[in-house]
Structures are given as C-alpha cells and as structure tokens.
Design a protein around this motif. Structure first.
Motif, PDB file in Angstrom:
ATOM      1  N   PRO A  42      53.193  27.526  29.966  1.00  0.00           N
ATOM      2  CA  PRO A  42      53.069  26.356  29.093  1.00  0.00           C
ATOM      3  C   PRO A  42      54.205  25.341  29.212  1.00  0.00           C
ATOM      4  CG  PRO A  42      53.601  28.335  27.828  1.00  0.00           C
ATOM      5  CD  PRO A  42      53.242  28.792  29.197  1.00  0.00           C
ATOM      6  N   ASN A  43      55.373  25.767  29.676  1.00  0.00           N
ATOM      7  CA  ASN A  43      56.506  24.855  29.784  1.00  0.00           C
ATOM      8  C   ASN A  43      56.699  24.313  31.205  1.00  0.00           C
ATOM      9  OD1 ASN A  43      57.243  25.152  27.047  1.00  0.00           O
ATOM     10  ND2 ASN A  43      58.325  27.053  27.514  1.00  0.00           N
ATOM     11  N   ALA A  44      55.692  24.489  32.050  1.00  0.00           N
ATOM     12  CA  ALA A  44      55.842  24.111  33.458  1.00  0.00           C
ATOM     13  C   ALA A  44      56.245  22.651  33.626  1.00  0.00           C
ATOM     14  CB  ALA A  44      54.538  24.383  34.216  1.00  0.00           C
ATOM     15  N   GLU A  45      55.519  21.739  32.985  1.00  0.00           N
ATOM     16  CA  GLU A  45      55.814  20.321  33.170  1.00  0.00           C
ATOM     17  C   GLU A  45      57.188  19.956  32.616  1.00  0.00           C
ATOM     18  OE1 GLU A  45      52.778  17.297  32.733  1.00  0.00           O
ATOM     19  OE2 GLU A  45      51.237  18.852  32.555  1.00  0.00           O
ATOM     20  N   GLN A  46      57.588  20.577  31.512  1.00  0.00           N
ATOM     21  CA  GLN A  46      58.898  20.289  30.944  1.00  0.00           C
ATOM     22  C   GLN A  46      60.015  20.786  31.854  1.00  0.00           C
ATOM     23  OE1 GLN A  46      59.648  18.379  28.304  1.00  0.00           O
ATOM     24  NE2 GLN A  46      61.756  18.656  29.009  1.00  0.00           N
ATOM     25  N   ILE A  47      59.812  21.913  32.496  1.00  0.00           N
ATOM     26  CA  ILE A  47      60.825  22.446  33.431  1.00  0.00           C
ATOM     27  C   ILE A  47      60.982  21.507  34.615  1.00  0.00           C
ATOM     28  CG2 ILE A  47      61.297  24.320  35.063  1.00  0.00           C
ATOM     29  CD1 ILE A  47      59.971  26.226  33.001  1.00  0.00           C
ATOM     30  N   VAL A  48      59.863  21.040  35.147  1.00  0.00           N
ATOM     31  CA  VAL A  48      59.927  20.094  36.271  1.00  0.00           C
ATOM     32  C   VAL A  48      60.650  18.826  35.839  1.00  0.00           C
ATOM     33  CG1 VAL A  48      58.605  18.676  37.883  1.00  0.00           C
ATOM     34  CG2 VAL A  48      57.804  20.977  37.306  1.00  0.00           C
ATOM     35  N   LYS A  49      60.276  18.288  34.697  1.00  0.00           N
ATOM     36  CA  LYS A  49      60.877  17.047  34.207  1.00  0.00           C
ATOM     37  C   LYS A  49      62.376  17.174  34.033  1.00  0.00           C
ATOM     38  CE  LYS A  49      60.753  13.755  30.368  1.00  0.00           C
ATOM     39  NZ  LYS A  49      60.120  13.423  29.060  1.00  0.00           N
ATOM     40  N   SER A  50      62.828  18.304  33.513  1.00  0.00           N
ATOM     41  CA  SER A  50      64.258  18.504  33.270  1.00  0.00           C
ATOM     42  C   SER A  50      65.061  18.462  34.566  1.00  0.00           C
ATOM     43  CB  SER A  50      64.477  19.838  32.555  1.00  0.00           C
ATOM     44  OG  SER A  50      65.851  20.072  32.353  1.00  0.00           O
ATOM     45  N   VAL A  51      64.562  19.129  35.597  1.00  0.00           N
ATOM     46  CA  VAL A  51      65.281  19.150  36.878  1.00  0.00           C
ATOM     47  C   VAL A  51      65.254  17.772  37.527  1.00  0.00           C
ATOM     48  CG1 VAL A  51      65.368  20.160  39.191  1.00  0.00           C
ATOM     49  CG2 VAL A  51      64.799  21.606  37.226  1.00  0.00           C
ATOM     50  N   VAL A  52      64.098  17.116  37.500  1.00  0.00           N
ATOM     51  CA  VAL A  52      63.985  15.782  38.082  1.00  0.00           C
ATOM     52  C   VAL A  52      64.896  14.802  37.354  1.00  0.00           C
ATOM     53  CG1 VAL A  52      62.432  13.821  38.473  1.00  0.00           C
ATOM     54  CG2 VAL A  52      61.653  16.151  38.943  1.00  0.00           C
ATOM     55  N   GLN A  53      64.925  14.899  36.044  1.00  0.00           N
ATOM     56  CA  GLN A  53      65.772  14.004  35.248  1.00  0.00           C
ATOM     57  C   GLN A  53      67.239  14.149  35.629  1.00  0.00           C
ATOM     58  OE1 GLN A  53      65.369  14.590  30.981  1.00  0.00           O
ATOM     59  NE2 GLN A  53      65.737  12.413  30.628  1.00  0.00           N
ATOM     60  N   LYS A 101      61.578  13.100  60.076  1.00  0.00           N
ATOM     61  CA  LYS A 101      62.847  13.570  60.632  1.00  0.00           C
ATOM     62  C   LYS A 101      63.984  12.621  60.274  1.00  0.00           C
ATOM     63  CE  LYS A 101      64.702  15.592  64.873  1.00  0.00           C
ATOM     64  NZ  LYS A 101      64.421  15.869  66.308  1.00  0.00           N
ATOM     65  N   ASN A 102      65.064  13.180  59.722  1.00  0.00           N
ATOM     66  CA  ASN A 102      66.240  12.409  59.314  1.00  0.00           C
ATOM     67  C   ASN A 102      65.896  11.327  58.293  1.00  0.00           C
ATOM     68  OD1 ASN A 102      67.901  13.835  61.198  1.00  0.00           O
ATOM     69  ND2 ASN A 102      67.179  12.485  62.835  1.00  0.00           N
ATOM     70  N   SER A 103      64.777  11.500  57.600  1.00  0.00           N
ATOM     71  CA  SER A 103      64.326  10.464  56.677  1.00  0.00           C
ATOM     72  C   SER A 103      63.837  11.037  55.346  1.00  0.00           C
ATOM     73  CB  SER A 103      63.212   9.638  57.330  1.00  0.00           C
ATOM     74  OG  SER A 103      62.751   8.639  56.473  1.00  0.00           O
ATOM     75  N   ALA A 104      62.858  11.925  55.390  1.00  0.00           N
ATOM     76  CA  ALA A 104      62.355  12.538  54.160  1.00  0.00           C
ATOM     77  C   ALA A 104      63.467  13.345  53.504  1.00  0.00           C
ATOM     78  CB  ALA A 104      61.154  13.428  54.463  1.00  0.00           C
ATOM     79  N   ARG A 105      63.585  13.236  52.200  1.00  0.00           N
ATOM     80  CA  ARG A 105      64.662  13.909  51.482  1.00  0.00           C
ATOM     81  C   ARG A 105      64.192  14.301  50.089  1.00  0.00           C
ATOM     82  NH1 ARG A 105      67.733  10.323  48.365  1.00  0.00           N
ATOM     83  NH2 ARG A 105      69.705  11.312  48.933  1.00  0.00           N
ATOM     84  N   GLY A 106      64.980  15.138  49.417  1.00  0.00           N
ATOM     85  CA  GLY A 106      64.618  15.605  48.090  1.00  0.00           C
ATOM     86  C   GLY A 106      64.146  17.046  48.076  1.00  0.00           C
ATOM     87  N   PHE A 107      64.178  17.694  49.250  1.00  0.00           N
ATOM     88  CA  PHE A 107      63.687  19.077  49.331  1.00  0.00           C
ATOM     89  C   PHE A 107      64.507  20.037  48.471  1.00  0.00           C
ATOM     90  CE2 PHE A 107      62.511  17.122  53.475  1.00  0.00           C
ATOM     91  CZ  PHE A 107      61.133  17.188  53.319  1.00  0.00           C
ATOM     92  N   GLU A 108      65.799  19.766  48.340  1.00  0.00           N
ATOM     93  CA  GLU A 108      66.659  20.641  47.528  1.00  0.00           C
ATOM     94  C   GLU A 108      66.273  20.561  46.051  1.00  0.00           C
ATOM     95  OE1 GLU A 108      67.702  18.374  49.657  1.00  0.00           O
ATOM     96  OE2 GLU A 108      68.547  19.578  51.296  1.00  0.00           O
ATOM     97  N   VAL A 109      65.817  19.395  45.609  1.00  0.00           N
ATOM     98  CA  VAL A 109      65.367  19.255  44.216  1.00  0.00           C
ATOM     99  C   VAL A 109      64.107  20.084  43.999  1.00  0.00           C
ATOM    100  CG1 VAL A 109      64.571  17.637  42.443  1.00  0.00           C
ATOM    101  CG2 VAL A 109      66.392  16.958  44.046  1.00  0.00           C
ATOM    102  N   ILE A 110      63.189  20.036  44.956  1.00  0.00           N
ATOM    103  CA  ILE A 110      61.973  20.856  44.869  1.00  0.00           C
ATOM    104  C   ILE A 110      62.356  22.338  44.836  1.00  0.00           C
ATOM    105  CG2 ILE A 110      59.831  21.511  46.017  1.00  0.00           C
ATOM    106  CD1 ILE A 110      59.783  18.671  44.864  1.00  0.00           C
ATOM    107  N   ASP A 111      63.315  22.739  45.660  1.00  0.00           N
ATOM    108  CA  ASP A 111      63.777  24.134  45.674  1.00  0.00           C
ATOM    109  C   ASP A 111      64.300  24.537  44.291  1.00  0.00           C
ATOM    110  OD1 ASP A 111      63.212  24.355  48.382  1.00  0.00           O
ATOM    111  OD2 ASP A 111      65.273  23.953  49.019  1.00  0.00           O
TER     112      ASP A 111
END
Length: 333
Positions: A42-53, A101-111
């Motif tokens: 139930p808290n899935a979206e809130q967990i995602v939002k917190s990390v993204v924020q 390659k050498n362009s897409a970024r943000g993978f660590e946030v997803i991790d």
C-alpha cells in the motif's frame, strides 16, 4: 460477485481469476489498475516519491533524467524495464546503445527505490512500475501536473540493443523520422509534440547539438534556423572540438520548471536540439500549429502531456504471468 460452477478445473480457473481481480481491482483492459498494490504494497507510491524527492532536491536535473528513462524504456519492447538490465552472459544491455551510452542516467536512483521497496514489500513491485511512478513524480516535483497511473506491469527477461538503436529518435532527427518513430509506437503527431514538451526541463550534452552550430548539412555551415544570439551563446558552451560533455539547458528560460517555455522558445527559433526545432520550422502542418497552440496556452499543453504520458506508459505492458518481478532491476532472476 462472480459465481463459479461446473467442473473442478473450471472452478479452479474461475477462482484464481477472482483472486487476481480482487488483488488489482478495477482491472483496465490492458491488465493494469491504479489499485494494483493496494493490498500487497500500500505504501509503494509513497516510497517511490520519497526517494525521487530526495534525489531531485540534491540535483534538480535528476527529474529530467528519470523522465527520460521512461521514454527510452517504453520505446523498446514496451514499458518493461528492459533498459535497466546490465550486460550478462545472456543479456546485451540497452545501456550500450547510441541513445543511451554515456547519456542515460538516474539508474542509481532506481536502484535505491528498488532497495527500499524490497525491504517493505519483497518481490512485489516491478521495476517497470517503479519507473512509471518515478517519471510522474519527477514531473510533479518540477512544478508540472500530476495524474493517476495504472500499475501491474512486470519486468522483461530480455533486452534489445537493436531496438534501442533503431527506435529511439536521435537529437538530430528530421521531422519525418520523428513522426515515423512515434507512429511505430502507436503515437501520433499530437503525442509527438506534447511528449517533446518534456524538454522543458533538463540539459543536453554538446555532442547532441554541436552539428547544428558548425556543420548542419555536412557543408561546414551552421543551422541558419537558429536565432543568431542564441547560436553564439551555444558556441561559447560547445566549441567545434572538445567539450563533448559540456551541458546546455533544453529550456534556457526556466530549465528546472515544468511549463510551456520550451514551446515559446521553439517559436523564437531557440530550440536546442534539431529534433526540437523541426517541430516548428519544418512542421508546416499539424506539428507547427500544435507548437504555436502550446506556446500560447500552457494549460492545453499540460492536459495533452498527461494524456500522452498515460498512452506512452500503457504501451505493451507485461502482465499476468508474463515476465517476472525482479529483485534487482539490473539483472534477471
């Protein structure tokens, strides 16, 4: 409530269907639902939002990077998190493609998001859904609109380097190429212009727009559609050689705010990428008129952007028993 009658096999199938529906009611006809994790996480979206924020607070540019990841994932095999897979014995990563390659970024946030969700709800929330939520939250945190998203996607067990190279438009794409590649994904010219509006936030590397400054047609001449003072400013950031990773904002007026200044700049011939400016300078039909409309009426752009993002996020989802729920977004289980 549905009633199951008939043979034992029919009874089992029917009841399994009821259980599936109760976990994700109401199911849309693509197998997705806004309530998919209501009971299981139930808290899935809130967990995602917190990390993204937290990530966007540390670096405003991260909002654009996460939003871009959704485009680069969904344009290849649908929205299935294939982009996140690293190289392995069986996988050739899409991260190696020319657009990534050498362009897409943000993978660590997803991790980080995945790690937090695995603590709260092990083996429950897919990486594909994480990205859809993170992209929406990135828009909201940049001052853009919010919208209800449907969930229940599963993660692919394969990647497509060829699909990434072939399907994702390059920054120097012609209008004809852009229209063709969006059409391949079931997206029309209005979707193309609206979704290009995501460039109202973020930055681009010198390598993505150098050609326009020095050798647009392969004859050593710049792109004369660029407004002169803007072109001169870009040349100070992006020399003819060197400085490949120097950055320039896609929207030079409000680079971290999700608004319609991107379109105002296109009308003023101050679009950074060729794939931006051709929507106006080459779009003598629908794309030009749509750019003008969005430049004049921000609320019309924001409404269509939401509709087009929903359309993009619902392309070819893996649902039911297809795919898997990865515990690590970078590798197949």
């Amino acid at each position: 409530m549905a009633i199951c009658i008939g043979s034992l096999s029919v009874f089992i199938v029917c009841c399994m269907s009821m259980l599936w529906s109760s976990a994700s009611h109401p199911l849309y006809n693509n197998g997705l639902s806004p309530m998919f994790y209501e009971k299981s996480c139930p808290n899935a979206e809130q967990i995602v939002k917190s990390v993204v924020q937290n990530a966007v607070m540390k670096e405003a540019r991260m909002a654009a990077s996460l939003l871009r990841l959704q485009f680069h994932d969904c344009f290849v095999q649908g929205c299935d998190a294939s982009l996140f897979l690293d190289d392995s014995a069986k996988i050739v990563s899409e991260k190696n493609s020319n657009p990534n390659k050498n362009s897409a970024r943000g993978f660590e946030v997803i991790d980080q998001i995945k790690s937090e969700l695995e603590k709260a709800c092990p083996k429950t929330v897919s990486c594909a859904d994480i990205l859809i939520i993170a992209a929406r939250d990135s828009v909201v945190l940049s001052g853009g609109p919010s919208w209800e998203i449907t969930l229940g996607r599963r993660d692919s067990t394969s990647a497509s380097l060829q699909g990434s190279n072939n399907n994702i438009p390059a920054p120097n794409s012609t209008l004809e190429t852009l229209i063709a590649k969006f059409k391949r994904q079931g997206l029309n010219e209005v979707d193309l212009v609206a979704l290009s509006g995501s460039h109202t936030i973020g930055q681009s590397r010198c390598t993505s727009f150098r050609q326009r400054l020095y050798n647009q047609s392969g004859n050593g001449q710049p792109d004369f559609t660029l407004e002169k003072s803007y072109s001169a400013k870009l040349r100070s950031v992006c020399p003819q050689s060197g400085g490949d990773n120097n950055l320039s904002p896609l929207d030079s007026i409000t680079p971290t705010k999700f608004d319609n200044y991107y379109f105002k700049l296109l009308v003023s011939n101050k679009g950074l990428l060729n794939s931006d400016e051709v929507l106006f300078t080459k779009g003598q039909g629908k794309t030009m008129e749509t750019v003008k409309l969005y430049a004049e009426q921000e609320e019309v752009f924001l409404k269509q952007f939401v509709e087009s993002m929903i359309k993009l996020g619902n392309m070819s989802p893996l649902t039911g028993n297809r795919g898997q729920i990865r515990t690590n977004c970078r590798s197949v289980m």
